[in-house]
Design an enzyme around this catalytic site. Structure first.
Site, PDB file in Angstrom:
ATOM      1  CB  SER A  91      -3.935  -5.038   8.581  1.00 41.14           C
ATOM      2  OG  SER A  91      -4.661  -5.272   9.777  1.00 41.14           O
ATOM      3  CB  THR A 193       1.302  -2.920  11.437  1.00 38.37           C
ATOM      4  OG1 THR A 193       1.756  -3.266  10.145  1.00 38.37           O
ATOM      5  CG2 THR A 193       2.166  -3.581  12.477  1.00 38.37           C
ATOM      6  CB  THR A 211       2.157  -6.508   9.997  1.00 33.82           C
ATOM      7  OG1 THR A 211       1.534  -5.889   8.872  1.00 33.82           O
ATOM      8  CG2 THR A 211       3.583  -6.843   9.604  1.00 33.82           C
ATOM      9  NE  ARG A 221       7.673  -4.555   2.362  1.00 30.47           N
ATOM     10  CZ  ARG A 221       7.066  -4.113   3.454  1.00 30.47           C
ATOM     11  NH1 ARG A 221       6.344  -4.940   4.193  1.00 30.47           N
ATOM     12  NH2 ARG A 221       7.181  -2.860   3.828  1.00 30.47           N
ATOM     13  CB  THR A 244       2.154   1.397  12.168  1.00 33.74           C
ATOM     14  OG1 THR A 244       1.307   0.870  11.150  1.00 33.74           O
ATOM     15  CG2 THR A 244       1.704   2.807  12.490  1.00 33.74           C
ATOM     16  N   GLY A 245       3.350   1.775   9.328  1.00 35.64           N
ATOM     17  CA  GLY A 245       3.504   2.559   8.116  1.00 35.64           C
ATOM     18  C   GLY A 245       4.448   1.893   7.138  1.00 35.64           C
TER      19      GLY A 245
HETATM   20  C1  SD4 Z   1       5.245  -3.039   6.810  1.00 35.81           C
HETATM   21  N1  SD4 Z   1       5.065  -1.555   8.680  1.00 35.81           N
HETATM   22  O1  SD4 Z   1       5.200  -4.215   6.477  1.00 35.81           O
HETATM   23  C2  SD4 Z   1       4.385  -2.593   7.972  1.00 35.81           C
HETATM   24  C3  SD4 Z   1       3.032  -2.232   7.459  1.00 35.81           C
HETATM   25  C4  SD4 Z   1       2.260  -1.282   8.290  1.00 35.81           C
HETATM   26  O2  SD4 Z   1       0.593   0.239   8.462  1.00 35.81           O
HETATM   27  O3  SD4 Z   1       2.519  -1.027   9.418  1.00 35.81           O
HETATM   28  N2  SD4 Z   1       1.295  -0.637   7.755  1.00 35.81           N
HETATM   29  O4  SD4 Z   1       5.904  -2.197   6.222  1.00 35.81           O
END
Ligand code: SD4
Length: 334
Positions: A91, A193, A211, A221, A244-245
């Site tokens: 990740s 992340t 991340t 992206r 995160t997310g």
């Molecule tokens: C993203 N927020 O690139 C990050 C990915 C992440 O858990 O946090 N995933 O969108």
């Protein structure tokens, strides 16, 4: 549960038990008359470090820096570097899962007690994106460097060039390609992340986030993680937040800045995280059942909060000499 499994499960099922509760908030004044949020049910203490997900080694490293009298900026950088170097974590940094074309691209940012910040986006071939972000903050007149420019800047500073695509990540990408659907909107996250916030013995707050972004994203992206105010925000008078997310949803609501501003208005970190999640899930036609977002936050007194859309988000907290993983309360209880 592993973060990856969690994200998949959370976005698909979203069922589970409730933990935590909304805390009662009151506001007291500092000597300068500025409001500082306080908790009546949870006592804060400093120093402390919190991070998204289950990253005990990373928080332990940051805590070690704080215990040795180091500042919060060094603590968050050192802590995040642990995960960046960890090839098993697909990740972040080395071993991160690639985009659809097989490129591992990193996003990271860092912010200090003065409100200074630095970030790198779409960085390739350099493991320690968080350290490059710090150099952008400290050694350039800019806040963000992207792509080739960021990479070149890193080499000039002596960061080594490394292939970030490990055999395991390459295999995962090849497997993904068999059934891949190239949708512009990602509806199932399979990534994670590390975001970290720390307060040092002087009470100064810093944060960092690093991340490789969403796995199998479109080439080019960039998510929320390197965007100051979205993936991370620090205000040394109030507190800090990191996200995160699914980054697109965080960016659309400027999530971390929102959480800090809500704390400024008197909300506890917990209440502020809950409100920021509610801004996402209560949008008309929100597709929240199909994605995850989680926030962690801390206020100036070292009181923490965390909240997510779906079950199984957690934060790791090192405080009062204890390093522990804490399950987050969450919105989608049905
Ligand atoms: C993203 N927020 O690139 C990050 C990915 C992440 O858990 O946090 N995933 O969108």
């Amino acid at each position: 549960m592993e973060r990856r499994k969690f994200l998949k499960n959370a976005s698909l099922t979203g069922v589970g038990l409730a933990v935590g509760s909304t805390l009662v908030n009151c506001v007291e004044n500092t000597s300068e008359g500025k409001p500082i949020p306080t908790e009546s049910q949870e006592k804060g203490s400093i120093p402390l470090v919190i991070a998204t997900w289950h990253v005990m080694d990373a928080t332990a490293k940051a805590w070690e820096v704080l215990q040795a009298g180091g500042n919060s900026l060094d603590a968050v950088e050192q802590g995040c570097k642990v995960e960046e170097a960890n090839e098993a974590g697909q990740s972040v940094g080395k071993g991160g899962l690639p985009d659809r074309d097989g490129n591992v691209t990193l996003d990271a940012c860092i912010m200090d007690k003065h409100g200074n910040c630095g970030s790198v986006v779409y960085l390739q071939n350099v493991v320690h994106a968080v350290s490059v972000a710090r150099k952008v903050m400290e050694d350039t007149p800019h806040v963000m460097l992207a792509g080739k420019g960021a990479e070149q800047f890193a080499y000039e500073l002596g960061f080594p060039k490394e292939d970030l695509l490990t055999e395991a990540s390459k295999k995962a990408w090849e497997e993904w390609k068999i059934t891949s659907q190239y949708k512009p909107i990602i509806n199932i996250e399979n990534h994670d992340t590390i975001g970290m916030l720390a307060i040092d013995k002087n009470g100064d707050i810093s944060g960092a986030c690093t991340t490789s972004g969403l796995a199998f994203k479109m080439a080019g992206r960039v998510g929320d993680s390197p965007i100051i105010g979205s993936g991370l925000f620090v205000d040394n008078e109030i507190g800090a937040c990191v996200a995160t997310g699914l980054g697109e949803e965080v960016v659309k609501t400027v999530g971390s800045f929102l959480v800090v501003e809500l704390m400024r208005q008197g909300k506890t970190p917990q209440e502020a995280c809950e409100e920021a999640i509610s801004r996402i899930v209560n949008k008309p036609n929100s597709d929240y059942k199909n994605f995850q977002v989680g926030y962690i936050a801390v206020n100036k007194k070292g009181v923490t909060g965390s909240y997510s859309i779906h079950q199984w988000f957690s934060m790791t907290k090192y405080q009062d000499g204890k390093n522990e993983q804490i399950q987050s309360d969450y919105f989608n209880k049905v």
